[in-house]
Design a protein around this motif. Sequence first.
Motif, PDB file in Angstrom:
ATOM      1  N   ASP A  77      45.343  32.834  48.529  1.00 25.14           N
ATOM      2  CA  ASP A  77      46.235  31.712  48.264  1.00 25.14           C
ATOM      3  C   ASP A  77      46.558  30.862  49.476  1.00 25.14           C
ATOM      4  O   ASP A  77      46.818  29.666  49.345  1.00 25.14           O
ATOM      5  CB  ASP A  77      47.551  32.235  47.648  1.00 25.14           C
ATOM      6  CG  ASP A  77      47.396  32.519  46.161  1.00 25.14           C
ATOM      7  OD1 ASP A  77      46.801  31.676  45.459  1.00 25.14           O
ATOM      8  OD2 ASP A  77      47.854  33.583  45.702  1.00 25.14           O
ATOM      9  N   SER A 117      47.186  44.698  59.643  1.00 23.40           N
ATOM     10  CA  SER A 117      48.282  43.755  59.844  1.00 23.40           C
ATOM     11  C   SER A 117      49.391  44.197  58.895  1.00 23.40           C
ATOM     12  O   SER A 117      49.974  45.253  59.105  1.00 23.40           O
ATOM     13  CB  SER A 117      47.735  42.353  59.578  1.00 23.40           C
ATOM     14  OG  SER A 117      48.692  41.405  59.857  1.00 23.40           O
ATOM     15  N   GLY A 118      49.650  43.476  57.827  1.00 26.55           N
ATOM     16  CA  GLY A 118      50.630  43.955  56.855  1.00 26.55           C
ATOM     17  C   GLY A 118      50.114  45.122  56.034  1.00 26.55           C
ATOM     18  O   GLY A 118      50.872  45.883  55.432  1.00 26.55           O
ATOM     19  N   GLY A 119      48.811  45.270  55.981  1.00 24.21           N
ATOM     20  CA  GLY A 119      48.200  46.398  55.276  1.00 24.21           C
ATOM     21  C   GLY A 119      48.112  46.249  53.774  1.00 24.21           C
ATOM     22  O   GLY A 119      47.648  47.149  53.086  1.00 24.21           O
ATOM     23  N   THR A 120      48.516  45.109  53.252  1.00 28.96           N
ATOM     24  CA  THR A 120      48.565  45.005  51.789  1.00 28.96           C
ATOM     25  C   THR A 120      47.183  44.835  51.168  1.00 28.96           C
ATOM     26  O   THR A 120      47.012  45.012  49.966  1.00 28.96           O
ATOM     27  CB  THR A 120      49.477  43.842  51.329  1.00 28.96           C
ATOM     28  OG1 THR A 120      48.980  42.631  51.877  1.00 28.96           O
ATOM     29  CG2 THR A 120      50.911  44.060  51.776  1.00 28.96           C
ATOM     30  N   ASP A 121      46.204  44.472  51.974  1.00 24.74           N
ATOM     31  CA  ASP A 121      44.813  44.519  51.506  1.00 24.74           C
ATOM     32  C   ASP A 121      44.128  45.792  52.001  1.00 24.74           C
ATOM     33  O   ASP A 121      43.551  46.544  51.222  1.00 24.74           O
ATOM     34  CB  ASP A 121      44.003  43.316  52.030  1.00 24.74           C
ATOM     35  CG  ASP A 121      44.184  42.082  51.180  1.00 24.74           C
ATOM     36  OD1 ASP A 121      44.178  42.215  49.943  1.00 24.74           O
ATOM     37  OD2 ASP A 121      44.329  40.986  51.746  1.00 24.74           O
ATOM     38  N   ILE A 122      44.220  46.047  53.305  1.00 22.96           N
ATOM     39  CA  ILE A 122      43.369  47.089  53.889  1.00 22.96           C
ATOM     40  C   ILE A 122      43.763  48.483  53.398  1.00 22.96           C
ATOM     41  O   ILE A 122      42.896  49.320  53.140  1.00 22.96           O
ATOM     42  CB  ILE A 122      43.371  46.994  55.440  1.00 22.96           C
ATOM     43  CG1 ILE A 122      42.262  47.865  56.020  1.00 22.96           C
ATOM     44  CG2 ILE A 122      44.702  47.365  56.051  1.00 22.96           C
ATOM     45  CD1 ILE A 122      40.874  47.344  55.787  1.00 22.96           C
ATOM     46  N   SER A 169      50.570  39.087  55.732  1.00 22.38           N
ATOM     47  CA  SER A 169      50.504  38.000  56.708  1.00 22.38           C
ATOM     48  C   SER A 169      49.488  36.956  56.266  1.00 22.38           C
ATOM     49  O   SER A 169      48.573  37.243  55.495  1.00 22.38           O
ATOM     50  CB  SER A 169      50.102  38.555  58.066  1.00 22.38           C
ATOM     51  OG  SER A 169      48.811  39.134  57.975  1.00 22.38           O
ATOM     52  N   ILE A 187      41.323  46.578  61.407  1.00 24.57           N
ATOM     53  CA  ILE A 187      42.606  46.046  61.869  1.00 24.57           C
ATOM     54  C   ILE A 187      43.631  46.131  60.741  1.00 24.57           C
ATOM     55  O   ILE A 187      43.338  45.851  59.588  1.00 24.57           O
ATOM     56  CB  ILE A 187      42.434  44.590  62.346  1.00 24.57           C
ATOM     57  CG1 ILE A 187      41.497  44.579  63.557  1.00 24.57           C
ATOM     58  CG2 ILE A 187      43.771  43.959  62.661  1.00 24.57           C
ATOM     59  CD1 ILE A 187      41.154  43.199  64.069  1.00 24.57           C
TER      60      ILE A 187
HETATM   61  C1  LIG Z   1      50.658  43.769  44.865  1.00 27.91           C
HETATM   62  C2  LIG Z   1      49.825  42.789  45.629  1.00 27.91           C
HETATM   63  C3  LIG Z   1      49.845  41.461  45.274  1.00 27.91           C
HETATM   64  C4  LIG Z   1      49.079  40.539  45.974  1.00 27.91           C
HETATM   65  N1  LIG Z   1      49.139  39.238  45.596  1.00 27.91           N
HETATM   66  C5  LIG Z   1      48.388  38.324  46.253  1.00 27.91           C
HETATM   67  C6  LIG Z   1      48.433  36.955  45.892  1.00 27.91           C
HETATM   68  O1  LIG Z   1      49.167  36.571  44.977  1.00 27.91           O
HETATM   69  N2  LIG Z   1      47.646  36.080  46.561  1.00 27.91           N
HETATM   70  C7  LIG Z   1      46.836  36.479  47.577  1.00 27.91           C
HETATM   71  O2  LIG Z   1      46.138  35.628  48.174  1.00 27.91           O
HETATM   72  N3  LIG Z   1      46.782  37.776  47.961  1.00 27.91           N
HETATM   73  C8  LIG Z   1      47.535  38.704  47.321  1.00 27.91           C
HETATM   74  N4  LIG Z   1      47.469  40.021  47.698  1.00 27.91           N
HETATM   75  C9  LIG Z   1      46.571  40.407  48.784  1.00 27.91           C
HETATM   76  C10 LIG Z   1      47.258  40.519  50.155  1.00 27.91           C
HETATM   77  O3  LIG Z   1      48.621  40.796  50.031  1.00 27.91           O
HETATM   78  C11 LIG Z   1      47.104  39.256  50.982  1.00 27.91           C
HETATM   79  O4  LIG Z   1      45.753  38.952  51.181  1.00 27.91           O
HETATM   80  C12 LIG Z   1      47.824  39.381  52.339  1.00 27.91           C
HETATM   81  O5  LIG Z   1      48.022  38.105  52.872  1.00 27.91           O
HETATM   82  C13 LIG Z   1      47.063  40.228  53.332  1.00 27.91           C
HETATM   83  O6  LIG Z   1      47.817  40.288  54.536  1.00 27.91           O
HETATM   84  P1  LIG Z   1      48.085  41.646  55.315  1.00 27.91           P
HETATM   85  O7  LIG Z   1      48.818  41.274  56.538  1.00 27.91           O
HETATM   86  O8  LIG Z   1      48.725  42.635  54.458  1.00 27.91           O
HETATM   87  O9  LIG Z   1      46.582  42.048  55.616  1.00 27.91           O
HETATM   88  P2  LIG Z   1      45.921  43.470  55.953  1.00 27.91           P
HETATM   89  O10 LIG Z   1      45.757  44.254  54.731  1.00 27.91           O
HETATM   90  O11 LIG Z   1      46.615  44.095  57.087  1.00 27.91           O
HETATM   91  O12 LIG Z   1      44.521  42.942  56.432  1.00 27.91           O
HETATM   92  C14 LIG Z   1      43.648  42.241  55.569  1.00 27.91           C
HETATM   93  C15 LIG Z   1      42.248  42.190  56.157  1.00 27.91           C
HETATM   94  O13 LIG Z   1      42.212  41.404  57.326  1.00 27.91           O
HETATM   95  C16 LIG Z   1      41.873  42.164  58.467  1.00 27.91           C
HETATM   96  N5  LIG Z   1      42.767  41.712  59.507  1.00 27.91           N
HETATM   97  C17 LIG Z   1      44.129  41.721  59.463  1.00 27.91           C
HETATM   98  N6  LIG Z   1      44.625  41.155  60.558  1.00 27.91           N
HETATM   99  C18 LIG Z   1      43.577  40.788  61.318  1.00 27.91           C
HETATM  100  C19 LIG Z   1      43.460  40.142  62.562  1.00 27.91           C
HETATM  101  N7  LIG Z   1      44.535  39.757  63.256  1.00 27.91           N
HETATM  102  N8  LIG Z   1      42.235  39.895  63.051  1.00 27.91           N
HETATM  103  C20 LIG Z   1      41.124  40.264  62.358  1.00 27.91           C
HETATM  104  N9  LIG Z   1      41.169  40.870  61.171  1.00 27.91           N
HETATM  105  C21 LIG Z   1      42.393  41.132  60.657  1.00 27.91           C
HETATM  106  C22 LIG Z   1      42.061  43.591  58.055  1.00 27.91           C
HETATM  107  O14 LIG Z   1      41.243  44.461  58.774  1.00 27.91           O
HETATM  108  C23 LIG Z   1      41.717  43.546  56.609  1.00 27.91           C
HETATM  109  O15 LIG Z   1      40.335  43.546  56.444  1.00 27.91           O
HETATM  110  C24 LIG Z   1      48.251  40.957  47.025  1.00 27.91           C
HETATM  111  C25 LIG Z   1      48.230  42.301  47.383  1.00 27.91           C
HETATM  112  C26 LIG Z   1      49.000  43.223  46.694  1.00 27.91           C
HETATM  113  C27 LIG Z   1      48.969  44.642  47.106  1.00 27.91           C
END
Ligand SMILES: Cc1cc2nc3c(=O)[nH]c(=O)nc-3n(C[C@H](O)[C@H](O)[C@H](O)COP(=O)(O)OP(=O)(O)OC[C@H]3O[C@@H](n4cnc5c(N)ncnc54)[C@H](O)[C@@H]3O)c2cc1C
Lengths: 761, 292
Positions: free
Chosen positions: B123, B30-35, B110, B28
């Motif tokens: 966090d 979402s914002g993609g910042t992890d995946i 997200s 999945i």
């Molecule tokens: C430069 C940078 C700095 C960061 N700093 C921090 C920080 O300070 N603190 C922190 O906690 N994190 C940090 N992160 C990590 C990340 O940004 C966060 O964890 C963010 O909240 C992930 O949200 P996303 O929407 O981008 O998730 P995604 O990357 O889209 O998804 C994250 C994971 O969840 C799964 N997923 C997403 N949505 C769903 C759904 N609806 N149902 C089931 N599974 C789902 C995905 O498949 C994936 O495995 C950072 C990342 C980067 C790149």
Amino acid sequence: MTASAKPAASSSAPQYKVLGTRPIRHDGTDKVTGRAIYAADLHLPGMAYGRVIRSPHAHARIRSIDFSAALALPGVLAVTSAADMPDLKNKFADLGEGRVNLAHLGANCLAQGKVLYRGHAVAAVAAVSPHVAEEAAKLVRIEYEPLPAVTWVLDAMKPNAPLLHDDVFTESMGQLSDKPSNVSRHIHFEQGDVQRGFAQADVVIEREYRTASVHQGYIEPHACTALWNQDGHVTIWTATQGSFSCRQQVAELLELPVSRVTVVPCEIGGGFGGKIPIYLEPVAVLLSRKCGRPVKLTMTRSDVFEGTGPTPGSFVRVKLGATRDGKLVAGEAWLAYDAGAFPGGMIGPGCMCVFSCYEIPHARVDGYDVCLNKPKTAAYRAPGATQAAFACESVIDELAERLNIDPIEFRLKNAAKEGTRRVDGPVYPRIGLVEVLEAARASEHWNTPLAGPWRGRGVAAGYWFNIGLKSSASASVNADGTVTLVEGSTDIGGTRTSVAMQLAETLGIAAEDVRPQVADTDSVGYTDVTGGSRVTFATGLAAYQVGLDIRRQMAERAALLWECDPALVRFEDGVFRTDGRSITFKELAAKLHATGGPVVGRAAVDPEGPTHGFGAHIVDVEVDPDTGKVTILRYTAVQDAGKAVHPSYVEGQMQGGTVQGIGWALNEEYWFDDRGQMRNASFLDYRMPTALDVPMIETIIVEVPNPDHPYGVRGVGETPIVPPPAALANAIYRATGVRLRELPMSPPRVWAALAAAGKSS
Amino acid sequence: MKEFEYAAAASVDEAVSLLAAHGPRAKILSGGTDILVQLREGLREADLVLDVKRIPELTALEFDSARGLLLGAATPCYRIYEHEQVKRAYPALADAARIIGGWQIQTRASVGGNLCNSSPAADTIPALIAHAAVCHIAGPDGRRSVRAAEFCTAPGKNVLGRGELLVALEFPPPVPRSGARYLRFIPRNEMDIAVAGAGVWVRLDPTGQQIEEARIGLAAVAPTPLEATEVAAWLAGRPATPESFAEAGRMAQAIARPITDMRGTAEYRRHLVAVLTRRALADAVGRARGVG
Ligand SMILES: Cc1cc2nc3c(=O)[nH]c(=O)nc-3n(C[C@H](O)[C@H](O)[C@H](O)COP(=O)(O)OP(=O)(O)OC[C@H]3O[C@@H](n4cnc5c(N)ncnc54)[C@H](O)[C@@H]3O)c2cc1C
């Protein structure tokens, strides 16, 4: 705005028109619009994409490499490993900075028999796309026999330590040890009578210091493209600090004449010494030879951390003795530095720099270059000096405190000056340390009281040699009165502009009327690396001589016009004159075609270094006793630039070096697990300072002209990384009463030290 | 990185059936910042990357002071701290949303993604625990709900079963005299993963001098984010004083089970938990009293 708007000038300072002004850099537009071509931007028709396969082990024997599955993958074009390299055993090359063992250089680019650190390149593949190359890399089957690893310098020196090389012996005073050793070299310097010196001391302080491996941290990862052409000529487009050094290294490793290799330097996104060695280039050349296409290789950030030079981790013991009235009488230093996987680290400069700021009549220094299972160390901004200064400047601070003397006063009492003999032999010419310390003492920062709990102010001095070496340049005069300058120094710190400004000053024209270009190895004369803070000094000197050459030729043209003796033509302020007649540089430029044709000036120089750069830093910190986190409240860097050609770039170097020193001091470190694996090979966990972690670094430029340069230039790039760790350690002490003697002074370590001293919750 | 399919579902049902069809090799987005980072670095592999941001339910942000907050799983962080009422009603959540990466990250990242990535150091999770958030999940067998405190099961692992996705997070309505705070410790001032974190929520009595109810979530001191129920229970009925906060900190320390890694030693993390819990409680009480 920084505090250095007006450099502290000496009374008889010459008046310049161009030097000391701040023109917009010639390469600025391309850089801010993203148009500048960096090595990774290069795309050639038919280009293949390579991928390097790196060791997962810190130390292991390579049992076998099986490419069959990779070669069977559609789209794979070539594979290579050390088997494709010429046998270089016992071959040495002089690469401008001392003799280099070619077998070691080659084995660092592609491992020979053993891998010596995690991230060590073992093999490579080339394919039609980066994705296919990545998949193919996973299919290369390498069998390893893991060996015990060692990553701490003192452990690597123990007799029972895992041995990296069976052909490395300890060289000490011209003698080789009879058994192979991880210690490749023992350096010894001595002057005076150390025992007698310490006997004269009223106070003696001896301490031990440790520092972790840190990386140069340039933003641009290594990248290059190589083409082995059908006629056997090799062209390499790369991110390098020295295109000629890169050319020679590749030629020596692949046993090609240098004329068969052309290196085209691309724009470079930082190097700090780390882009002097070659890594990818010979591998890309081998792959290109095999597949007949240009091959591009790029590193990821973790490749950069794991596979390219960090600076040495170190252990340093310093003992200093002083009389009651604050005169240093004796010093002793014992330094052990990581060489990394292969011999030849930064121990030499470390030993030469440890006491370089002071006049110490009786002194002895012993240094050891130690192989261990980390990447081969590479130069990093004043290589070896920062570790040594951390130790020496911390002991100096303790001595000053013990003797109840102000720390700047104490340094002034003992400062090296013209005539001081350094422990390794050289006697200083006119240098600027006293002026630097006086400027620090007079600074607004030093004279502003710092109040509040858990706050403290620290100060430290620092030195770097700054080298001379070879530079070439040529310039042609255009009909519109501008000049096109061609030089060979890759521009890392704004040197195109600083060099162009020196030509402009010499010709009496505006900086904007010089168009500087950095050329490839076929288009300019031999030029040594952009390193050692040498470019503004040495390539600047070449530009000055090019200017004199052009002036001489132009004077002849003026004489031709005026039908007079060329010896009677004078040049002042951009105007050629003889009795009653004058013509400006621009006017004369328009008449060249009618007076004998083009004017091209040229110069090749090899000036004597060093030019001796001294600095002193002042820092205010606040420590959170609950967490051990150090916040920098204010920072001032003072430095002798000789002559600040472009003050903004001098300030930029001072600020940039300081920030790197702060990172080294507070958070940066290679974090190894118990198997010698680096676990923080990313910018997330390798903690370089961000913009939120440092205040504006205030700068004070001091100008004590270098007598060996027409404009007094000394070079400024490296010195500013030297003082920060000691200045911060001294500030933390004043804030907390606790001395930290290990880098980084990261929050967990500061907290642990405070807790051990009963000063934290 | 291998090639993969990309699909953007328009409804929860469509997403569920695509997930069911592709099995565990569907990831999945979402914002993609992890995946995206994980795919690029080869830490995860996917045949299908399923974007859920086009599903209206997943990008919702509905707040009503009587009903509480419904936060779509894919709603980016910035929408939390840019919403005046939400920011005031769920201050610990806003604290966390404001420090994830920099603002560029916050425009994509997200809370749902942060939770589903299930890092022990995430966090927002201590803040979700502190604010008593509930996770709404959809899957092949219909919908179900789980307390945020029970969502994570191990580093990178959670209660989501095959074909399930997180739809939204629901937060109870704000109550008077309550305050919350999330604090983390990082060695730098941004761009770091929490060495330890503490999210706390408190409700005070009408005098403002006593804690009536508390909830505490801890980050990076165990394989999953921890709910410090014992500490919260102890705080109920205690005076809102520095002594109580310090004692709560010591109690939080006792339940922490940290490890040593490149981000910090176990000893240091255990120490930080006490410091952060104490400081977060002081701030939360300040907020409950309407100061700070
Ligand atoms: C430069 C940078 C700095 C960061 N700093 C921090 C920080 O300070 N603190 C922190 O906690 N994190 C940090 N992160 C990590 C990340 O940004 C966060 O964890 C963010 O909240 C992930 O949200 P996303 O929407 O981008 O998730 P995604 O990357 O889209 O998804 C994250 C994971 O969840 C799964 N997923 C997403 N949505 C769903 C759904 N609806 N149902 C089931 N599974 C789902 C995905 O498949 C994936 O495995 C950072 C990342 C980067 C790149």
